[in-house]
Write a protein that holds these residues in place. Structure first.
Motif, short mmCIF file in Angstrom:
data_model
loop_
_atom_site.label_atom_id
_atom_site.label_comp_id
_atom_site.label_asym_id
_atom_site.label_seq_id
_atom_site.Cartn_x
_atom_site.Cartn_y
_atom_site.Cartn_z
N ALA A 66 -31.53 22.63 -11.29
CA ALA A 66 -31.23 23.22 -12.60
C ALA A 66 -31.91 24.57 -12.77
O ALA A 66 -31.31 25.51 -13.30
CB ALA A 66 -31.65 22.26 -13.71
N THR A 67 -33.15 24.68 -12.31
CA THR A 67 -33.86 25.97 -12.38
C THR A 67 -33.18 27.01 -11.52
O THR A 67 -33.03 28.17 -11.92
CB THR A 67 -35.33 25.79 -11.96
N ALA A 68 -32.76 26.62 -10.33
CA ALA A 68 -32.06 27.56 -9.44
C ALA A 68 -30.76 28.03 -10.08
O ALA A 68 -30.44 29.23 -10.05
CB ALA A 68 -31.79 26.92 -8.09
N LEU A 69 -30.01 27.12 -10.69
CA LEU A 69 -28.74 27.49 -11.33
C LEU A 69 -28.97 28.37 -12.56
O LEU A 69 -28.27 29.37 -12.76
CB LEU A 69 -27.96 26.24 -11.70
N ALA A 70 -29.96 28.01 -13.38
CA ALA A 70 -30.25 28.82 -14.57
C ALA A 70 -30.71 30.22 -14.17
O ALA A 70 -30.33 31.21 -14.82
CB ALA A 70 -31.32 28.12 -15.41
N THR A 71 -31.49 30.32 -13.13
CA THR A 71 -31.94 31.62 -12.65
C THR A 71 -30.77 32.44 -12.14
O THR A 71 -30.69 33.65 -12.38
CB THR A 71 -33.00 31.45 -11.55
N LEU A 72 -29.84 31.80 -11.45
CA LEU A 72 -28.65 32.49 -10.97
C LEU A 72 -27.83 33.04 -12.13
O LEU A 72 -27.36 34.18 -12.08
CB LEU A 72 -27.80 31.56 -10.10
N VAL A 73 -27.68 32.26 -13.19
CA VAL A 73 -26.93 32.73 -14.37
C VAL A 73 -27.65 33.91 -15.02
O VAL A 73 -27.03 34.93 -15.36
CB VAL A 73 -26.72 31.57 -15.36
N LEU A 74 -28.97 33.78 -15.21
CA LEU A 74 -29.75 34.88 -15.81
C LEU A 74 -29.66 36.14 -14.97
O LEU A 74 -29.45 37.25 -15.49
CB LEU A 74 -31.22 34.45 -15.96
N GLN A 75 -29.78 35.97 -13.68
CA GLN A 75 -29.70 37.10 -12.76
C GLN A 75 -28.32 37.76 -12.82
O GLN A 75 -28.21 38.98 -12.85
CB GLN A 75 -30.00 36.58 -11.35
N THR A 76 -27.28 36.97 -12.85
CA THR A 76 -25.93 37.51 -12.87
C THR A 76 -25.65 38.26 -14.16
O THR A 76 -25.06 39.35 -14.14
CB THR A 76 -24.90 36.38 -12.66
N VAL A 77 -26.05 37.70 -15.28
CA VAL A 77 -25.82 38.37 -16.57
C VAL A 77 -26.56 39.70 -16.61
O VAL A 77 -26.02 40.72 -17.06
CB VAL A 77 -26.25 37.44 -17.74
N THR A 78 -27.79 39.72 -16.12
CA THR A 78 -28.56 40.96 -16.11
C THR A 78 -27.94 42.00 -15.17
O THR A 78 -27.84 43.18 -15.51
CB THR A 78 -30.02 40.69 -15.70
N ALA A 79 -27.51 41.55 -14.00
CA ALA A 79 -26.91 42.48 -13.04
C ALA A 79 -25.59 43.05 -13.57
O ALA A 79 -25.32 44.24 -13.38
CB ALA A 79 -26.68 41.77 -11.71
N VAL A 80 -24.80 42.23 -14.22
CA VAL A 80 -23.54 42.73 -14.79
C VAL A 80 -23.81 43.70 -15.93
O VAL A 80 -23.12 44.71 -16.07
CB VAL A 80 -22.65 41.54 -15.24
N ALA A 81 -24.84 43.43 -16.74
CA ALA A 81 -25.20 44.36 -17.81
C ALA A 81 -25.68 45.69 -17.25
O ALA A 81 -25.45 46.75 -17.84
CB ALA A 81 -26.27 43.75 -18.71
N ALA A 82 -26.31 45.65 -16.08
CA ALA A 82 -26.85 46.87 -15.48
C ALA A 82 -25.80 47.67 -14.73
O ALA A 82 -25.78 48.90 -14.80
CB ALA A 82 -27.99 46.54 -14.54
N ALA A 83 -24.92 46.99 -13.99
CA ALA A 83 -24.03 47.70 -13.06
C ALA A 83 -22.55 47.41 -13.25
O ALA A 83 -21.75 47.86 -12.44
CB ALA A 83 -24.44 47.36 -11.63
N GLY A 84 -22.18 46.66 -14.27
CA GLY A 84 -20.78 46.31 -14.44
C GLY A 84 -20.43 45.08 -13.61
O GLY A 84 -21.23 44.61 -12.80
N PRO A 85 -19.22 44.56 -13.78
CA PRO A 85 -18.85 43.31 -13.10
C PRO A 85 -18.88 43.38 -11.58
O PRO A 85 -19.47 42.53 -10.93
CB PRO A 85 -17.44 43.03 -13.60
#
Length: 120
Positions: free
Chosen positions: A44-63
């Protein structure tokens, strides 16, 4: 918060997910994986971290840039973590968790700043 710093935090956050993932499965360096509830928490921690990481990366660099950043961070830092696990298993675990925590904290701060800019 600038986009380069957001991207760096998103990349470092993958170390948190990779370290938890490595604890949940059997590895040569870290031994048998976790069992029961501890294993589910690690996944669950690995999955939640992946979601947090993805949302941040998309906010920074687009989809497209965000997806590329997440995949490349998992591949590159995962490779380095495996190398570290085979040479220095205890130190690799500690540093992966420290740097991953730093990256996750940076992601939370970056998303808070972006959210405040959208509201204000």
């Amino acid at each position: 918060m600038n986009q380069e710093l957001m991207g760096a935090c998103a990349a470092l956050a993958s170390l948190m997910a990779l370290a938890h993932w490595a604890q949940a499965v059997t590895t040569r360096a870290w031994g048998d994986g976790l069992r029961g509830a501890a294993r589910r928490r690690a996944w669950a921690t690995a999955l939640a971290t992946l979601v947090l990481q993805t949302v941040t990366a998309v906010a920074a660099a687009g989809p497209a840039g965000g997806a590329a950043l997440v995949v490349s961070a998992w591949m590159g830092l995962g490779w380095l973590l495996v190398l570290g696990m085979n040479q220095w298993p205890v130190a690799a675990r500690h540093w992966a968790m420290r740097l991953g925590t730093l990256g996750c904290a940076g992601c939370v701060v970056a998303l808070a700043v972006v959210g405040l800019r959208l509201v204000g």
